[in-house]
Design a protein around this motif. Structure first.
Motif, PDB file in Angstrom:
ATOM      1  N   ASP B  31       0.831  -1.204   0.000  1.00 61.03           N
ATOM      2  CA  ASP B  31       0.000   0.000   0.000  1.00 61.03           C
ATOM      3  C   ASP B  31       0.869   1.260   0.000  1.00 61.03           C
ATOM      4  O   ASP B  31       0.555   2.249  -0.662  1.00 61.03           O
ATOM      5  N   SER B  32       1.992   1.206   0.716  1.00 56.70           N
ATOM      6  CA  SER B  32       2.898   2.357   0.748  1.00 56.70           C
ATOM      7  C   SER B  32       3.451   2.633  -0.647  1.00 56.70           C
ATOM      8  O   SER B  32       3.530   3.792  -1.089  1.00 56.70           O
ATOM      9  N   ALA B 201      -6.231  15.688  -2.845  1.00 60.81           N
ATOM     10  CA  ALA B 201      -5.968  14.729  -1.772  1.00 60.81           C
ATOM     11  C   ALA B 201      -5.871  13.345  -2.383  1.00 60.81           C
ATOM     12  O   ALA B 201      -6.728  12.944  -3.178  1.00 60.81           O
ATOM     13  N   LEU B 202      -4.803  12.611  -2.036  1.00 60.23           N
ATOM     14  CA  LEU B 202      -4.586  11.258  -2.549  1.00 60.23           C
ATOM     15  C   LEU B 202      -4.858  10.282  -1.413  1.00 60.23           C
ATOM     16  O   LEU B 202      -4.122  10.238  -0.429  1.00 60.23           O
ATOM     17  N   LEU B 203      -5.949   9.518  -1.541  1.00 61.47           N
ATOM     18  CA  LEU B 203      -6.398   8.635  -0.466  1.00 61.47           C
ATOM     19  C   LEU B 203      -6.308   7.186  -0.916  1.00 61.47           C
ATOM     20  O   LEU B 203      -6.888   6.804  -1.936  1.00 61.47           O
ATOM     21  N   LEU B 204      -5.571   6.370  -0.141  1.00 60.93           N
ATOM     22  CA  LEU B 204      -5.509   4.945  -0.448  1.00 60.93           C
ATOM     23  C   LEU B 204      -6.742   4.251   0.111  1.00 60.93           C
ATOM     24  O   LEU B 204      -7.106   4.443   1.271  1.00 60.93           O
ATOM     25  N   VAL B 205      -7.400   3.458  -0.747  1.00 60.75           N
ATOM     26  CA  VAL B 205      -8.605   2.744  -0.332  1.00 60.75           C
ATOM     27  C   VAL B 205      -8.420   1.260  -0.629  1.00 60.75           C
ATOM     28  O   VAL B 205      -7.996   0.885  -1.720  1.00 60.75           O
ATOM     29  N   SER B 206      -8.740   0.412   0.347  1.00 60.27           N
ATOM     30  CA  SER B 206      -8.711  -1.033   0.155  1.00 60.27           C
ATOM     31  C   SER B 206     -10.125  -1.556  -0.029  1.00 60.27           C
ATOM     32  O   SER B 206     -11.062  -1.061   0.597  1.00 60.27           O
ATOM     33  N   SER B 239      -6.643   0.885  -4.218  1.00 63.31           N
ATOM     34  CA  SER B 239      -6.769   1.983  -5.169  1.00 63.31           C
ATOM     35  C   SER B 239      -6.295   3.259  -4.491  1.00 63.31           C
ATOM     36  O   SER B 239      -6.432   3.401  -3.284  1.00 63.31           O
ATOM     37  N   VAL B 240      -5.754   4.160  -5.273  1.00 63.60           N
ATOM     38  CA  VAL B 240      -5.512   5.510  -4.761  1.00 63.60           C
ATOM     39  C   VAL B 240      -6.432   6.461  -5.515  1.00 63.60           C
ATOM     40  O   VAL B 240      -6.398   6.526  -6.741  1.00 63.60           O
TER      41      VAL B 240
END
Lengths: 62, 249
Positions: B31-32, B201-206, B239-240
């Motif tokens: 994810d990183s 804003a860049l948000l990581l979503v699982s 996803s980002v």
């Protein structure tokens, strides 16, 4: 923290301005000191170059 | 966080322990790497990384994102802040050293930066000043209005049964509460304030968190969104999302 960071920091409690008090600096870098809320009077410590801007009720956990 | 999804507490702890020297701080994973590649694509200007953990993404942004000019990294955890600060100062944080030492970096082909040479540095650290600033903070609370052109966040997102919570710093680095969205919702409600009018804003979503539920919250908070990068793994799809102020705001 770099002194220039002051431009984008605010008091987490009410978003008012902070005042910087420096105990130790290395050029632009503030190593030890504190940030003081100009409205709230709350004191936020800077230790080892890291300002702790957690609101007081979240601050005690280590 | 792909490989932390199935195990009991003991398993997750073992994984955390095997991944890094300190188990208090989340170490870089798939994810990183995905968030870092999104930052390289879309990041620009002054960037804030919320929940920076070991500071790996922030360091990548400072070194390699071509349009990022300065980086601030924040975390709730004092352990993470200290780890990120060490990385910011260039001590023990060099990607090359870490990957040679233990292969702890991201493993996804597109996600990893392991094959990069050391070039591309955008910040000169020769004067002893840190690569990026570290601030201990609760999400975006101590940052001024419109302060950032880019905000990146890889939230703790694993849905967690409250009875199985460990109540330590690694728990808080991984757990998104019962819904998995305990940190995502307040982030979405507050990030608009610190984001410049044309900021992103860049948000990581699982997928584990519930992609649809996150998108509903994104819309409710008045953001437009698009997918910047996406990767599928055996147990989840990551996803980002790039979030921008909607036309109404």
């Amino acid at each position: 923290m770099k002194e220039s960071l002051m431009d984008i920091l605010c008091d987490p409690l009410d978003k008012s301005d902070l005042e910087l008090e420096v105990d130790e600096r290395d050029g632009e870098e503030i190593i030890e000191g504190r940030l003081v809320g100009t409205v709230t009077g709350e004191v936020y410590p800077i230790e080892d170059g890291i300002p702790n801007l957690l609101p007081p009720d979240m601050r005690d956990e280590e | 966080m792909t490989d932390r999804t199935g195990g009991a507490d003991g398993t997750k702890r073992d994984l955390a322990a095997s991944r890094g020297i300190e188990t208090d701080v989340y170490q870089p994973a798939e994810d990183s790497g995905l968030l870092a590649s999104a930052v390289e694509k879309r990041g620009r200007g002054r960037l804030l990384e919320v929940g920076t953990g070991s500071g790996w993404v922030a360091a990548r942004a400072a070194r390699e994102a071509p349009e990022v000019t300065s980086v601030v990294a924040s975390d709730l955890s004092p352990h993470a802040c200290r780890a990120a600060r060490r990385r910011a100062m260039g001590a023990g944080g060099d990607d090359r050293t870490r990957n040679e030492a233990g292969g702890q970096g991201p493993t996804g082909d597109d996600a990893g930066g392991d094959d990069r040479p050391n070039g591309g540095a955008t910040v000169d650290v020769a004067d002893g000043s840190p690569l990026f600033d570290v601030v201990r903070a609760d999400l975006v609370a101590p940052f001024a209005d419109d302060a950032f052109d880019t905000v990146a966040f890889n939230p703790p997102y694993l849905p967690t049964d409250p009875e199985n919570e460990w109540d330590d710093w690694m728990e808080r680095a991984l757990s998104g509460g019962e819904s998995g969205r305990e940190l995502i919702d307040p982030f979405l409600e507050t990030v608009g304030r610190v984001l410049a009018p044309d900021g992103v804003a860049l948000l990581l979503v699982s997928s584990l968190t519930g992609y649809g539920a996150v998108l509903d919250a994104v819309r409710e908070c008045g953001f437009d969104h698009e997918v910047v990068v996406e990767e599928s793994y055996p147990f989840e799809t990551l996803s980002v999302l790039a979030l921008t102020h909607g036309s109404e705001t």
